[in-house]
Write a protein that holds these residues in place. Structure first.
Motif, mmCIF file in Angstrom:
data_model
loop_
_atom_site.group_PDB
_atom_site.id
_atom_site.type_symbol
_atom_site.label_atom_id
_atom_site.label_comp_id
_atom_site.label_asym_id
_atom_site.label_seq_id
_atom_site.Cartn_x
_atom_site.Cartn_y
_atom_site.Cartn_z
ATOM 1 N N GLN A 163 37.936 134.925 47.383
ATOM 2 C CA GLN A 163 36.776 134.556 48.611
ATOM 3 C C GLN A 163 35.293 135.502 48.283
ATOM 4 O OE1 GLN A 163 39.407 136.346 51.570
ATOM 5 N NE2 GLN A 163 39.650 134.505 52.489
ATOM 6 N N LEU A 164 35.905 136.509 47.692
ATOM 7 C CA LEU A 164 34.552 137.496 47.412
ATOM 8 C C LEU A 164 33.468 136.579 46.351
ATOM 9 C CD1 LEU A 164 35.911 141.054 47.326
ATOM 10 C CD2 LEU A 164 34.505 139.923 48.902
ATOM 11 N N ARG A 165 34.339 136.020 45.421
ATOM 12 C CA ARG A 165 33.549 135.442 44.293
ATOM 13 C C ARG A 165 32.430 134.241 45.035
ATOM 14 N NH1 ARG A 165 37.213 134.324 41.278
ATOM 15 N NH2 ARG A 165 37.798 132.137 41.945
ATOM 16 N N ASP A 208 31.295 134.646 47.748
ATOM 17 C CA ASP A 208 30.447 135.004 48.787
ATOM 18 C C ASP A 208 29.299 135.960 48.127
ATOM 19 O OD1 ASP A 208 28.947 136.390 51.179
ATOM 20 O OD2 ASP A 208 31.068 136.878 52.039
ATOM 21 N N THR A 222 27.673 139.196 50.065
ATOM 22 C CA THR A 222 28.606 140.419 50.347
ATOM 23 C C THR A 222 28.973 141.079 49.031
ATOM 24 O OG1 THR A 222 29.950 139.358 52.013
ATOM 25 C CG2 THR A 222 30.881 141.043 50.949
ATOM 26 N N VAL A 223 29.280 140.289 47.879
ATOM 27 C CA VAL A 223 29.122 141.133 46.440
ATOM 28 C C VAL A 223 27.922 141.882 46.191
ATOM 29 C CG1 VAL A 223 29.310 140.861 44.179
ATOM 30 C CG2 VAL A 223 30.844 139.447 45.650
ATOM 31 N N VAL A 251 32.310 146.516 55.116
ATOM 32 C CA VAL A 251 32.786 145.254 54.792
ATOM 33 C C VAL A 251 34.418 145.139 55.046
ATOM 34 C CG1 VAL A 251 32.881 143.841 52.448
ATOM 35 C CG2 VAL A 251 30.812 145.005 53.008
ATOM 36 N N THR A 252 35.111 146.181 54.696
ATOM 37 C CA THR A 252 36.536 145.698 54.879
ATOM 38 C C THR A 252 37.207 145.664 56.241
ATOM 39 O OG1 THR A 252 37.066 148.063 54.347
ATOM 40 C CG2 THR A 252 37.302 146.661 52.439
ATOM 41 N N ALA A 275 35.898 142.110 57.376
ATOM 42 C CA ALA A 275 36.532 141.240 56.762
ATOM 43 C C ALA A 275 38.184 141.135 57.142
ATOM 44 C CB ALA A 275 36.585 141.413 55.167
ATOM 45 N N TYR A 283 44.631 143.850 49.955
ATOM 46 C CA TYR A 283 43.201 144.109 50.183
ATOM 47 C C TYR A 283 42.654 145.262 49.435
ATOM 48 C CZ TYR A 283 41.054 140.496 53.470
ATOM 49 O OH TYR A 283 40.614 139.476 53.950
ATOM 50 N N PHE A 295 39.637 145.522 46.454
ATOM 51 C CA PHE A 295 38.401 145.987 46.739
ATOM 52 C C PHE A 295 38.214 147.337 45.649
ATOM 53 C CE2 PHE A 295 37.994 143.731 50.633
ATOM 54 C CZ PHE A 295 36.403 143.511 50.554
ATOM 55 N N ILE A 341 36.474 145.951 42.871
ATOM 56 C CA ILE A 341 35.044 146.002 43.378
ATOM 57 C C ILE A 341 34.452 147.422 43.170
ATOM 58 C CG2 ILE A 341 33.358 145.305 45.024
ATOM 59 C CD1 ILE A 341 34.452 142.896 43.955
#
Length: 245
Positions: A16-18, A20, A23-24, A68-69, A72, A99, A103, A106
């Motif tokens: 999902q982050l890839r 978005d 957000t990244v 963010v978390t 989300a 999750y 993160f 990240i």
């Protein structure tokens, strides 16, 4: 908890982050931009930046990860995705750890970027090893993630999740030692700061900056941060609702 399910949740979040990109960019680029802004503000007073630059490496990633978390996770609940996920053989701890793991990866990239820029472009002066500063920065990002996951259990909408940030994080920013050394705070505020996780995150960064390794007091502060992370995830699993309200 099932490791296979936990890794599957982490892979889903990373996918999902890839997709978005905004957000990244916020997670990885924004902390470095904020630290650079602080350096620019104190460009004529490098000693001031050397004093506050290290603690900012704890504060900025924690705040951004928290926001963010928490949002989300709340989005997963409000959209009904979480309810559908829990119809599968997945425990609440699997969801939260998945999750947190996503993160955390990240946070590794985030720490590499912000620490490298602070040390090698902004000339942040520290006495300790750069890799130790990186480890502490990663844990600080994961701390923000764990607190965000826990706080999201008490919000009903994404707007409420954002409102949790000033309630949870701003008191910690004021009392963590960034503005006033904790030992100079009034007695009651000092006692309060002793039970706030960001205080130990900042203490760990300051310890590395002063050259104290993990075998000294910095190691104890780092372990306390890790303890807060585990406690927040455990409490988050205990309070997470399986059904969307």
């Amino acid at each position: 908890m099932t490791p296979r399910v936990t890794f599957a949740v982490a892979a889903r979040v990373l996918a999902q982050l890839r997709r978005d990109h905004r957000t990244v960019a916020m997670l990885i680029v924004l902390p470095a931009l904020l630290v650079s802004l602080m350096w620019w503000m104190f460009t004529d007073s490098p000693m001031v930046f050397d004093r506050v630059g290290g603690p900012l490496l704890a504060v900025f990633p924690s705040i951004i990860m928290f926001v963010v978390t928490s949002v989300a996770t709340l989005r997963e609940r409000s959209s009904g995705t979480l309810s559908r996920l829990f119809t599968m053989p997945m425990g609440k701890l699997d969801f939260l750890l998945g999750y947190a793991l996503a993160f955390a990866l990240i946070a590794v990239v985030q720490a590499l970027v912000v620490v490298s820029i602070a040390l090698y472009l902004l000339d942040l002066d520290i006495q300790g090893a750069a890799w130790q500063l990186g480890v502490v920065a990663v844990l600080d990002g994961v701390l923000g993630t764990a607190l965000g996951l826990f706080a999201s259990a008490f919000a009903a909408t994404e707007f409420q999740a954002v409102q949790m940030m000033p309630a949870v994080m701003i008191p910690q920013i004021l009392l963590c030692g960034l503005l006033v050394p904790r030992d100079q705070l009034p007695t009651v505020l000092q006692a309060l700061s002793d039970v706030l996780p960001l205080s130990y995150a900042v203490d760990a960064v300051i310890g590395v900056a002063k050259g104290n390794g993990f075998t000294t007091g910095t190691g104890a502060d780092t372990l306390v941060v890790l303890g807060f992370i585990l406690a927040a995830l455990g409490l988050g699993a205990a309070t997470l609702k399986r059904r969307t309200a």
